[in-house]
Design a protein around this motif. Structure first.
Motif, PDB file in Angstrom:
ATOM      1  N   LEU A 164       0.834  -1.196   0.000  1.00 16.15           N
ATOM      2  CA  LEU A 164       0.000   0.000   0.000  1.00 16.15           C
ATOM      3  C   LEU A 164       0.868   1.246   0.000  1.00 16.15           C
ATOM      4  O   LEU A 164       2.064   1.192   0.328  1.00 16.15           O
ATOM      5  N   VAL A 165       0.255   2.356  -0.381  1.00 11.70           N
ATOM      6  CA  VAL A 165       0.845   3.693  -0.241  1.00 11.70           C
ATOM      7  C   VAL A 165      -0.168   4.534   0.510  1.00 11.70           C
ATOM      8  O   VAL A 165      -1.325   4.640   0.083  1.00 11.70           O
ATOM      9  N   ARG A 166       0.231   5.106   1.628  1.00  8.88           N
ATOM     10  CA  ARG A 166      -0.673   5.908   2.458  1.00  8.88           C
ATOM     11  C   ARG A 166      -0.024   7.262   2.696  1.00  8.88           C
ATOM     12  O   ARG A 166       1.114   7.344   3.179  1.00  8.88           O
ATOM     13  N   VAL A 167      -0.746   8.329   2.349  1.00  7.25           N
ATOM     14  CA  VAL A 167      -0.238   9.695   2.482  1.00  7.25           C
ATOM     15  C   VAL A 167      -1.150  10.460   3.441  1.00  7.25           C
ATOM     16  O   VAL A 167      -2.378  10.445   3.289  1.00  7.25           O
ATOM     17  N   VAL A 168      -0.542  11.129   4.411  1.00  8.43           N
ATOM     18  CA  VAL A 168      -1.266  11.924   5.399  1.00  8.43           C
ATOM     19  C   VAL A 168      -1.088  13.401   5.057  1.00  8.43           C
ATOM     20  O   VAL A 168       0.044  13.870   4.875  1.00  8.43           O
ATOM     21  N   THR A 169      -2.190  14.129   4.938  1.00  3.27           N
ATOM     22  CA  THR A 169      -2.138  15.558   4.619  1.00  3.27           C
ATOM     23  C   THR A 169      -2.849  16.353   5.699  1.00  3.27           C
ATOM     24  O   THR A 169      -3.650  15.817   6.472  1.00  3.27           O
ATOM     25  N   ALA A 170      -2.557  17.651   5.744  1.00  4.77           N
ATOM     26  CA  ALA A 170      -3.284  18.546   6.639  1.00  4.77           C
ATOM     27  C   ALA A 170      -4.756  18.565   6.231  1.00  4.77           C
ATOM     28  O   ALA A 170      -5.090  18.479   5.047  1.00  4.77           O
ATOM     29  N   ARG A 171      -5.637  18.672   7.197  1.00  6.81           N
ATOM     30  CA  ARG A 171      -7.071  18.601   6.916  1.00  6.81           C
ATOM     31  C   ARG A 171      -7.498  19.707   5.951  1.00  6.81           C
ATOM     32  O   ARG A 171      -7.185  20.873   6.148  1.00  6.81           O
ATOM     33  N   GLY A 172      -8.185  19.301   4.876  1.00  8.14           N
ATOM     34  CA  GLY A 172      -8.665  20.241   3.893  1.00  8.14           C
ATOM     35  C   GLY A 172      -7.592  20.828   3.008  1.00  8.14           C
ATOM     36  O   GLY A 172      -7.838  21.812   2.307  1.00  8.14           O
ATOM     37  N   SER A 173      -6.408  20.226   2.995  1.00  7.02           N
ATOM     38  CA  SER A 173      -5.290  20.770   2.219  1.00  7.02           C
ATOM     39  C   SER A 173      -4.517  19.620   1.591  1.00  7.02           C
ATOM     40  O   SER A 173      -4.676  18.457   1.972  1.00  7.02           O
ATOM     41  N   ASP A 174      -3.660  19.933   0.607  1.00  5.25           N
ATOM     42  CA  ASP A 174      -2.801  18.902   0.024  1.00  5.25           C
ATOM     43  C   ASP A 174      -1.385  18.968   0.581  1.00  5.25           C
ATOM     44  O   ASP A 174      -0.475  18.339   0.035  1.00  5.25           O
ATOM     45  N   GLU A 175      -1.175  19.682   1.687  1.00  3.69           N
ATOM     46  CA  GLU A 175       0.136  19.725   2.335  1.00  3.69           C
ATOM     47  C   GLU A 175       0.456  18.353   2.915  1.00  3.69           C
ATOM     48  O   GLU A 175      -0.257  17.837   3.774  1.00  3.69           O
ATOM     49  N   ILE A 176       1.548  17.750   2.459  1.00  5.24           N
ATOM     50  CA  ILE A 176       1.904  16.395   2.880  1.00  5.24           C
ATOM     51  C   ILE A 176       2.593  16.463   4.241  1.00  5.24           C
ATOM     52  O   ILE A 176       3.614  17.140   4.404  1.00  5.24           O
ATOM     53  N   LEU A 177       2.044  15.750   5.208  1.00  2.00           N
ATOM     54  CA  LEU A 177       2.619  15.687   6.551  1.00  2.00           C
ATOM     55  C   LEU A 177       3.438  14.419   6.766  1.00  2.00           C
ATOM     56  O   LEU A 177       4.358  14.407   7.593  1.00  2.00           O
ATOM     57  N   GLY A 178       3.117  13.365   6.061  1.00  7.80           N
ATOM     58  CA  GLY A 178       3.834  12.106   6.214  1.00  7.80           C
ATOM     59  C   GLY A 178       3.329  11.085   5.225  1.00  7.80           C
ATOM     60  O   GLY A 178       2.293  11.274   4.574  1.00  7.80           O
ATOM     61  N   ALA A 179       4.057   9.985   5.113  1.00  6.64           N
ATOM     62  CA  ALA A 179       3.655   8.933   4.172  1.00  6.64           C
ATOM     63  C   ALA A 179       4.278   7.615   4.589  1.00  6.64           C
ATOM     64  O   ALA A 179       5.369   7.582   5.173  1.00  6.64           O
ATOM     65  N   THR A 180       3.581   6.526   4.295  1.00  2.00           N
ATOM     66  CA  THR A 180       4.064   5.168   4.531  1.00  2.00           C
ATOM     67  C   THR A 180       3.867   4.367   3.261  1.00  2.00           C
ATOM     68  O   THR A 180       2.809   4.447   2.627  1.00  2.00           O
ATOM     69  N   VAL A 181       4.877   3.589   2.882  1.00  2.00           N
ATOM     70  CA  VAL A 181       4.816   2.768   1.674  1.00  2.00           C
ATOM     71  C   VAL A 181       5.230   1.348   2.028  1.00  2.00           C
ATOM     72  O   VAL A 181       6.252   1.135   2.688  1.00  2.00           O
ATOM     73  N   VAL A 182       4.441   0.376   1.619  1.00  2.00           N
ATOM     74  CA  VAL A 182       4.805  -1.038   1.694  1.00  2.00           C
ATOM     75  C   VAL A 182       4.767  -1.570   0.271  1.00  2.00           C
ATOM     76  O   VAL A 182       3.698  -1.664  -0.338  1.00  2.00           O
ATOM     77  N   ALA A 183       5.937  -1.880  -0.274  1.00  2.00           N
ATOM     78  CA  ALA A 183       6.030  -2.298  -1.670  1.00  2.00           C
ATOM     79  C   ALA A 183       7.442  -2.781  -1.946  1.00  2.00           C
ATOM     80  O   ALA A 183       8.368  -2.486  -1.178  1.00  2.00           O
ATOM     81  N   PRO A 184       7.640  -3.528  -3.028  1.00  2.00           N
ATOM     82  CA  PRO A 184       9.011  -3.799  -3.459  1.00  2.00           C
ATOM     83  C   PRO A 184       9.728  -2.480  -3.755  1.00  2.00           C
ATOM     84  O   PRO A 184       9.174  -1.600  -4.406  1.00  2.00           O
ATOM     85  N   HIS A 185      10.925  -2.324  -3.226  1.00  2.00           N
ATOM     86  CA  HIS A 185      11.698  -1.095  -3.407  1.00  2.00           C
ATOM     87  C   HIS A 185      10.925   0.128  -2.904  1.00  2.00           C
ATOM     88  O   HIS A 185      10.889   1.178  -3.549  1.00  2.00           O
ATOM     89  N   ALA A 186      10.305  -0.031  -1.743  1.00  3.82           N
ATOM     90  CA  ALA A 186       9.551   1.087  -1.169  1.00  3.82           C
ATOM     91  C   ALA A 186      10.457   2.274  -0.872  1.00  3.82           C
ATOM     92  O   ALA A 186       9.998   3.419  -0.864  1.00  3.82           O
ATOM     93  N   GLY A 187      11.736   2.028  -0.642  1.00  6.16           N
ATOM     94  CA  GLY A 187      12.659   3.128  -0.393  1.00  6.16           C
ATOM     95  C   GLY A 187      12.751   4.089  -1.566  1.00  6.16           C
ATOM     96  O   GLY A 187      12.944   5.294  -1.378  1.00  6.16           O
TER      97      GLY A 187
END
Length: 585
Positions: free
Chosen positions: A443-466
């Motif tokens: 999965l790819v999960r991105v956390v943004t500020a409420r009501g905005s597209d400002e990225i606060l954090g993200a988690t990736v589980v995948a081959p070559h997630a780095g």
């Protein structure tokens, strides 16, 4: 002692090095005595590692030899082992368990008849890992530093502060005091041992010595539930060892729970038994047993504690984290505040309680990562030697757990955001590249500020997630919003489309807002307010066409707002319909 693994089939070396792993696999020729079709399936990745050894030889390991005193050389070797072990585990997982045609346990669905667990040449795999480790570490070997940097002097020995501006170096019975204007402490960390009765007397290994083994154990017990434990447990399991991972808390407790559960399922599919919320009772050794080491445990939860259970093994690995190396440094004499658990206390500029002394790396950081230590060292050097004010606290630090699939993270977790946030998630089961590769568990999960597209954090589980998390880290560093990532054109098929899909999901919320009934109603009200009141008398045609006095201003032209509103609505509705159709399909 573990039984020696069966010999691998012999492959003849091709006359020329193939240009790709697939071409290399095609050029391998097995001896006629290699068995039936199932047994004739050679571990291509292990053979590939043997080819590397034949091509490069053992010269790289020799770079660590030379007249370097034992204390500093030991510290140097520990640093090399400690910082590269994550990549070493990744190499073991990807290099030994995943031939170019795909992981062996998924081979059947890919049309390949291969055994799920076939004994690999563990000694050859471990030797390759040690050789590459030595090759990477040799670039920063102490004896090379003075050659590359004429203004640098290297003193080998054991260092200890004797005052706030002086350190004493002892080597071979000689002591030399070095006065300094500024000093940087970078002594790293050492493996932490849990307080378990009998553990120190048992033949345990840590990440510093595990890969010095030449034989694959029959059964291994891994104490710990963090990244090192997960990486090593999976690596050993896919190489043919039966592995049990026992953790005092949850599995990968620092990570997002959904992401950790994906990695856990993959490890269990690879044969790793995972026990969480375990209390360790004792460790014992009985040489009369085929599996001499016994780890007594109890599984606990909020309601009960199970009966005592003994996990037997012939190899015990302790992967319970690391502790900073602060003992014997004379930090009290230097006026440097520290504690044994968290290391040296520093401010954002990495300055200690003694303004002359800075600290960097694992000895002063909760981030036990090589790239974090490098970033800290760069900031400390700038601040100590050049009077800079680099703030490491403002550094955006991603990290990766090198399992298969990898788990990568950057920034904040959803649980850390005060006041709420928005979360956009893409399952790899909906990404074409993951479907084609058979790697849909991610999965790819991105956390943004409420009501905005400002990225606060993200988690990736995948081959070559780095590699994927690096894209998001660049966007965060450059203040690019998630909506911009949704507008980036990526090659097809590629896993990067999972990141793009999160951006498209945010953009869709904007389009849905434009086309929402509330927005359309506000447009209708505005249009009506611009028109004449409904009870106004109709204008007489003769009065309308009559000439107007010179001093009377000309009437305003009819506004085009209704036309603009209709166009905006049409575009938004069309785009929303297209993406809704794609989503349903």
């Amino acid at each position: 002692m573990a039984d020696a693994p069966p010999a691998s089939p012999v492959a003849t070396k091709p006359s020329a090095v193939p240009s790709s792993p697939q071409a290399w696999a095609e050029t391998l020729q097995l001896d006629d005595d290699s068995g039936d079709d199932g047994e004739r399936f050679i571990d291509v990745a292990v053979e590939r590692s043997l080819r590397v050894e034949r091509e490069y030889g053992r010269e790289e390991a020799a770079d660590l030899d030379g007249p370097v005193s034992a204390p500093l050389r030991l510290a140097f070797e520990d640093a090399a082992r400690g910082e590269v072990v994550g990549d070493a585990a990744r190499d073991l997982v990807e290099g030994a368990s995943s031939p170019p045609i795909g992981p062996r346990r998924k081979a059947h669905e890919l049309g390949v008849n291969a055994p799920v667990h076939k004994a690999a040449d563990f000694g050859a795999v471990a030797r390759r890992m040690r050789r590459l480790r030595a090759r990477l570490a040799a670039a920063d070997a102490p004896k090379h530093l003075e050659k590359r940097h004429p203004n640098l002097s290297v003193f080998s020995g054991t260092a200890e502060f004797v005052s706030e501006d002086c350190v004493e170096v002892a080597a071979d019975g000689d002591r030399r005091r070095l006065a300094f204007a500024h000093c940087i402490v970078a002594t790293g960390a050492s493996p932490a041992l849990p307080d378990v009765p009998g553990l120190r007397e048992a033949p345990y290994r840590t990440h510093l010595s595990w890969y010095d083994c030449e034989e694959l154990p029959r059964r291994a017990v891994v104490l710990g539930g963090g990244p090192q434990a997960a990486e090593t447990a999976q690596a050993l399991s896919v190489l043919g060892c039966r592995v049990c991972l026992a953790a005092r808390g949850e599995f990968l407790p620092r990570e997002d729970a959904a992401a950790a559960s994906v990695v856990r399922r993959e490890l269990e599919a690879d044969g790793v038994e995972i026990l969480t919320n375990v209390s360790f009772v004792a460790v014992s050794v009985d040489e009369a047993e085929a599996l001499p080491v016994g780890v007594a445990i109890r599984e606990t939860n909020d309601f009960y504690a199970s009966e005592k259970r003994v996990l037997r093994c012939d190899a015990l690995l302790v992967a319970a984290g690391r502790k900073p190396r602060v003992a014997g440094l004379g930090l009290d004499a230097a006026g440097v505040a520290y504690d044994a658990q968290n290391g040296i206390r520093v401010d954002g500029c990495l300055r200690t309680s003694n303004p002359r002394i800075f600290a960097a790396g694992d000895v002063a950081s909760g981030y036990q990562h090589a790239h974090a230590a490098v970033a800290m060292a760069a900031a400390a050097v700038e601040n100590a030697l050049f009077g800079g004010d680099a703030d490491f606290g403002a550094v955006l630090l991603p990290w990766v757990t090198h399992t298969a699939p990898e788990l990568a993270h950057v920034g904040l977790y959803e649980r850390d955001v005060a006041g709420g946030c928005d979360v956009y998630e893409t399952d790899l089961a909906h990404v074409d590249r993951a479907i084609l590769d058979g790697d849909e568990g991610g999965l790819v999960r991105v956390v943004t500020a409420r009501g905005s597209d400002e990225i606060l954090g993200a988690t990736v589980v995948a081959p070559h997630a780095g590699d994927l998390i690096a894209e998001i880290a660049v966007a965060m560093h450059g203040k690019l919003g998630l909506g911009e990532l949704g507008r980036v054109v990526v090659p097809y098929p590629a896993l990067a489309q999972a990141v793009q899909a999160c951006g498209v999901a945010y953009n869709r919320t904007v389009w849905d807002t434009i086309a929402s009934p509330t927005t359309l109603e506000s447009l209708r009200v505005r249009n009506n307010s611009d028109a004449d009141p409904p009870d106004a008398p109709p204008e007489d045609a003769a009065a309308r066409d009559a000439p107007r006095p010179p001093d009377e201003p000309a009437p305003e032209p009819a506004r085009a707002w209704p036309l603009y509103a209709a166009l905006a609505y049409g575009v938004a509705a069309t785009v929303a319909a297209v993406f809704a159709a794609r989503r349903r399909s």
